[in-house]
Structure formats: structure tokens, C-alpha cells
Design an enzyme around this catalytic site. Sequence first.
Site, PDB file in Angstrom:
ATOM      1  N   ALA A 229      -3.672  -0.072   6.144  1.00  0.00           N
ATOM      2  CA  ALA A 229      -3.479   0.502   4.850  1.00  0.00           C
ATOM      3  C   ALA A 229      -3.656   1.932   4.789  1.00  0.00           C
ATOM      4  CB  ALA A 229      -4.389  -0.277   3.950  1.00  0.00           C
TER       5      ALA A 229
ATOM      6  N   PHE B 189       0.617  -1.086  -0.041  1.00  0.00           N
ATOM      7  CA  PHE B 189      -0.101  -0.015   0.145  1.00  0.00           C
ATOM      8  C   PHE B 189       0.677   1.312  -0.077  1.00  0.00           C
ATOM      9  CE2 PHE B 189      -3.055  -2.946   1.501  1.00  0.00           C
ATOM     10  CZ  PHE B 189      -4.199  -2.994   0.828  1.00  0.00           C
TER      11      PHE B 189
ATOM     12  N   GLU C  58     -13.310 -11.121  11.199  1.00  0.00           N
ATOM     13  CA  GLU C  58     -13.711 -11.054   9.875  1.00  0.00           C
ATOM     14  C   GLU C  58     -13.708 -12.683   9.693  1.00  0.00           C
ATOM     15  OE1 GLU C  58     -13.249  -6.734   8.057  1.00  0.00           O
ATOM     16  OE2 GLU C  58     -11.800  -8.080   7.282  1.00  0.00           O
TER      17      GLU C  58
HETATM   18  C1  LIG Z   1      -5.085 -10.336   6.704  1.00  0.00           C
HETATM   19  C2  LIG Z   1      -5.129  -8.971   6.629  1.00  0.00           C
HETATM   20  C3  LIG Z   1      -6.019  -7.873   7.034  1.00  0.00           C
HETATM   21  C4  LIG Z   1      -5.887  -6.682   7.007  1.00  0.00           C
HETATM   22  N1  LIG Z   1      -7.174  -5.828   6.858  1.00  0.00           N
HETATM   23  C5  LIG Z   1      -7.033  -4.572   6.900  1.00  0.00           C
HETATM   24  C6  LIG Z   1      -7.956  -3.559   6.980  1.00  0.00           C
HETATM   25  O1  LIG Z   1      -9.167  -4.042   6.751  1.00  0.00           O
HETATM   26  N2  LIG Z   1      -7.885  -2.312   6.864  1.00  0.00           N
HETATM   27  C7  LIG Z   1      -6.636  -1.781   6.862  1.00  0.00           C
HETATM   28  O2  LIG Z   1      -6.539  -0.469   6.809  1.00  0.00           O
HETATM   29  N3  LIG Z   1      -5.287  -2.612   6.909  1.00  0.00           N
HETATM   30  C8  LIG Z   1      -5.492  -3.803   6.869  1.00  0.00           C
HETATM   31  N4  LIG Z   1      -4.588  -4.759   6.949  1.00  0.00           N
HETATM   32  C9  LIG Z   1      -3.354  -3.930   7.207  1.00  0.00           C
HETATM   33  C10 LIG Z   1      -2.633  -3.625   6.041  1.00  0.00           C
HETATM   34  O3  LIG Z   1      -2.815  -4.615   4.914  1.00  0.00           O
HETATM   35  C11 LIG Z   1      -1.210  -3.103   6.071  1.00  0.00           C
HETATM   36  O4  LIG Z   1      -1.481  -2.182   7.184  1.00  0.00           O
HETATM   37  C12 LIG Z   1      -0.508  -2.547   5.033  1.00  0.00           C
HETATM   38  O5  LIG Z   1      -0.582  -3.564   3.681  1.00  0.00           O
HETATM   39  C13 LIG Z   1       0.559  -1.925   5.024  1.00  0.00           C
HETATM   40  O6  LIG Z   1       1.230  -1.334   4.080  1.00  0.00           O
HETATM   41  P1  LIG Z   1       2.873  -1.275   3.905  1.00  0.00           P
HETATM   42  O7  LIG Z   1       2.989  -0.756   2.406  1.00  0.00           O
HETATM   43  O8  LIG Z   1       3.495  -0.704   5.029  1.00  0.00           O
HETATM   44  O9  LIG Z   1       3.179  -3.148   3.640  1.00  0.00           O
HETATM   45  P2  LIG Z   1       2.785  -4.032   2.539  1.00  0.00           P
HETATM   46  O10 LIG Z   1       1.353  -3.548   2.026  1.00  0.00           O
HETATM   47  O11 LIG Z   1       2.494  -5.176   3.394  1.00  0.00           O
HETATM   48  O12 LIG Z   1       3.647  -4.117   1.452  1.00  0.00           O
HETATM   49  C14 LIG Z   1       4.998  -4.468   1.795  1.00  0.00           C
HETATM   50  C15 LIG Z   1       5.662  -4.908   0.585  1.00  0.00           C
HETATM   51  O13 LIG Z   1       7.225  -5.054   0.864  1.00  0.00           O
HETATM   52  C16 LIG Z   1       7.437  -6.290   0.200  1.00  0.00           C
HETATM   53  N5  LIG Z   1       8.638  -6.462   0.843  1.00  0.00           N
HETATM   54  C17 LIG Z   1       8.968  -6.830   2.037  1.00  0.00           C
HETATM   55  N6  LIG Z   1      10.130  -7.144   2.276  1.00  0.00           N
HETATM   56  C18 LIG Z   1      10.878  -7.128   1.167  1.00  0.00           C
HETATM   57  C19 LIG Z   1      12.266  -7.238   0.668  1.00  0.00           C
HETATM   58  N7  LIG Z   1      13.083  -7.674   1.643  1.00  0.00           N
HETATM   59  N8  LIG Z   1      12.462  -7.290  -0.372  1.00  0.00           N
HETATM   60  C20 LIG Z   1      11.609  -6.847  -1.502  1.00  0.00           C
HETATM   61  N9  LIG Z   1      10.167  -6.661  -1.302  1.00  0.00           N
HETATM   62  C21 LIG Z   1      10.121  -6.809   0.232  1.00  0.00           C
HETATM   63  C22 LIG Z   1       6.470  -7.270   0.451  1.00  0.00           C
HETATM   64  O14 LIG Z   1       6.377  -8.392  -0.652  1.00  0.00           O
HETATM   65  C23 LIG Z   1       5.247  -6.067   0.037  1.00  0.00           C
HETATM   66  O15 LIG Z   1       4.679  -6.218  -1.195  1.00  0.00           O
HETATM   67  C24 LIG Z   1      -4.586  -6.225   6.911  1.00  0.00           C
HETATM   68  C25 LIG Z   1      -3.473  -6.939   6.919  1.00  0.00           C
HETATM   69  C26 LIG Z   1      -3.773  -8.272   6.598  1.00  0.00           C
HETATM   70  C27 LIG Z   1      -2.475  -9.287   6.619  1.00  0.00           C
END
Ligand SMILES: Cc1cc2nc3c(=O)[nH]c(=O)nc-3n(C[C@H](O)[C@H](O)[C@H](O)COP(=O)(O)OP(=O)(O)OC[C@H]3O[C@@H](n4cnc5c(N)ncnc54)[C@H](O)[C@@H]3O)c2cc1C
Length: 416
Positions: free
Chosen positions: A318, A16, A172
Amino acid sequence: MNTHTLPHVVIVGAGFGGLQTAQKLAHAPVAITLIDRYNYHLFQPLLYQIAIAGLVPSQIAYPLRTIFRRQKNLTFQMGEVTSIDFDSRYVRTNGSVIAYDYLVLAIGGQTNFYGLQGVEENGFQLKSIEDATGTRNHLLRMFERADREADPDKRRALLTFIVVGGGPTGVETAGALAELISHVMTKDYPDMDLKETRVLLIEATGHVMATYPDELRKSTMDLLQSKNVEILLNTRLTDYDGQRVTLADGSHINGYTLIWTAGVRAADLTNRLGVQQVASGRVRVEPTLQLPGHPEVFVIGDSAYFEDGNHQPLPMLATVAQQEARAAARNIQRILKREQPQPFHYKDPGLLATIGRNAAVARIWGLSFSGFVAWVIWVFLHIYRLIGFRNRLEVLINWAWDYFFYDNQVRLITRE
Ligand SMILES: Cc1cc2nc3c(=O)[nH]c(=O)nc-3n(C[C@H](O)[C@H](O)[C@H](O)COP(=O)(O)OP(=O)(O)OC[C@H]3O[C@@H](n4cnc5c(N)ncnc54)[C@H](O)[C@@H]3O)c2cc1C
């Protein structure tokens, strides 16, 4: 655009936060390299729908090269980032070394098992597509095994589904699982006695949905109980061997399925960066989201530790990652114009979680809703937030079909 002479922004992670940063820099005078270990962006909030056989992976994941096909200042590289040299300013992946002028770390989080090795080895988690399809295969296999099991105790254990963690994901999942059983599996297995199936939601504190207002916690409990989910509050799990849960008071629950949704911590890479980590391994950032001592590095999303006005860390959501992404992109552009980066302020858009058919809880514009209205808001918001018209349409059709025909169409047990 000739990108060779432009400042190079490397974004690690296309979740995200990373996706939003890249999109916000589309018209900035920078060359972007976006790196992720997967070649798709995953809409994690709907992973549980794959686990309960409601959706297929391609409906909640979208190829990154398609998303960025028209963004001329961006190059995508699929790879695992293994280390970062902040002094020499380069990122090392499992196949390349990439120098940067600005770095955005948006690497997200991973499941926190709090050292419970038995749970990590024998339980299921919902963090990736593989986790969710693995959970689906296992759940469906339990019904097949129960169907031919003559021993009633063993059959009950096969049909006991334990969800740990009373946050939105646990709620959920438990609600959807209870509906899968009562609406769908009872038709597939006409001889199955519903009284032998159990869905348990185990929560260590005294509340489900700890961050929600009291009235919504109560609505959540009522809605779950109306779907026959058994809720065990103030219950701490200490071990799980794949067939039996051990609780802190020494008692046991037999069950062949445990889905762990009780904790998240920063992604593994944060442990190898030599930076200050705070709660759950998250990296402490400045109010401008910059890494202390490295103003050219921004850390956002689940892997960043940022306190709000009440000195509480922002939740791993997210919405937080996306707002931080926009702020980081703005600050990079300000620095390029030799302006001071600005502090980030989170605007809480509200809370929303579904508990199943016609049942959700929401807190929006200071108002609390529960039941059908909240559920309709949840359905349309999630469809709107998916990437790609085709995915939106497919999910809408899938959900409409399931709604009218009481069906979960993806009841396939596939080889792993
Ligand atoms: C089951 C579930 C339900 C959820 N429900 C909600 C909800 O209803 N509402 C809400 O707001 N949030 C929800 N969340 C939380 C939300 O998904 C996260 O807060 C959000 O994805 C965080 O965004 P981010 O960009 O920090 O990380 P992410 O979206 O997790 O993205 C991180 C990316 O980094 C990549 N990555 C990590 N390490 C490496 C590496 N060493 N090398 C290369 N790539 C790497 C991963 O592959 C991934 O694509 C939920 C999470 C889960 C697991």
C-alpha cells in the site's frame, strides 16, 4: 467549478493508489472520473481480521461516494473496466465508454495460485470482503462439525488449519488464527481438546518474512511458535483437494482448511491491454510512471512494475501505491503546466507486521523492534490509516474489547 472544459483525468481503481491520486488532484484544474467495480475503498491489510472473526466488513471498507462528497471536480462511476483503447484514448466499462485526456491505472493485484488448480478451487484467499467472510464462515463451521464428529482422525482434519505463504499476510493470519483457537474457541467448545487442533504455516523458502532483517525473521519464528503455530520451511505444496494437502516430497497433510497467501499478480485487466508485462504480469513503466509510448497514461501500485535503485521491483505494498499515486498526480499537474514529468523515487517507510496479541515485528528508522512495543505501533498505525472517524473508533473499541475480554465478537456463520 465548471468541469466541462477541463482536461479529463480518468482513474481506474479506487484502492490505495487510485484514492490517493484522486485526492491529490482535488485542487488541480482537471475533471476526474474515478471508476471501480466496487462502491467502496477497502483497507486490505485488515482483511484477515474479518476472516478470524475480529472485525466486520464495514469497519475496514468505506463508501467512495461519501469519501468524495465534497470533491467537486470528481465523479464516481461504479463499473468494471473491460478494455482500454490507448490510441483513441477511451476506457470501456460494462456499461459505458469514457474518453480521457489522462489515464491513471491503479487496478491493483489478485491472488497468484501459480497454476495450482486444486488450491484455487478448494483453498481460501484473502483479497476481497467476500473472500474474508467466506473464510470466516468456513473456519467457524469447521468447529461446529468437529464438535459433533466422532471419528478422531476426521476431527483432527477438521481442526487442522493450513496457511500457505510465510510473508506478512500468512504470518498475521496464522498468528491470529492460533489465538482465536486458544483464547476463544476453547471457551465456546469446552469439550474440545486443544491437542487436536493444529495451525500450520507452510513456506517454500527457508525463511518466513523473506524481506525482513534476520533478527526480525527470528523474532517472528519465536513469536509464532510461542502461539503453537507449526512452521514448515522449505516445504512446497503441489496440490490440495479440499481435504488433503500434497507436498513436493509426496507426503500428505490432512486438513479441511487451506488459506493461500503465497502469491500476488497484477489484476486481470493488465492481460488484455496489449502492453509489455514483466514479473507477475505487472506493467513495465517509465521512471516517471508513464506507460512507454503513451505519456498521457500512468500505471501505479500493484499492477505497475517499477525497479528501485538496486534493479529490484518495488514490492506490492500500500505504501508503494500511495507514494506512486502522489508522484503520478504531481506529474499530471506538471504536464498541464508544460513542465517535464519527474522520475519517481520510493522512500521506504519501514516494515511492520503483527503476530497476535502483544506480538509484532517492526523495522522503523533503521531500528528493529519486536514484541509489545512493535504491537502498540502496529495497532495505532492501522487505526490511524483507516478511513473515517467512526471506523477508527469502532475498530479501537473492538480491539480493546477483544484484548481485555479475550474475545472475537464476530463469530457468526452467515449464509453465502
Ligand atoms: C490480505 C492482504 C494484506 C495486506 N497487508 C499489507 C500491509 O500490511 N501493508 C501494506 O503496505 N500492504 C499490504 N497489502 C498490500 C496492499 O493492500 C496492496 O499493495 C495495495 O492495495 C495496492 O494498491 P493498489 O492501488 O495498487 O490496488 P488496490 O488497493 O488493490 O486497488 C485496486 C482497485 O482496482 C479495482 N479494480 C481492479 N480491476 C478493475 C477493473 N477491471 N474495473 C474496475 N475496477 C477495478 C479494484 O476493485 C480495487 O478497488 C496487503 C494485501 C492483502 C490482500
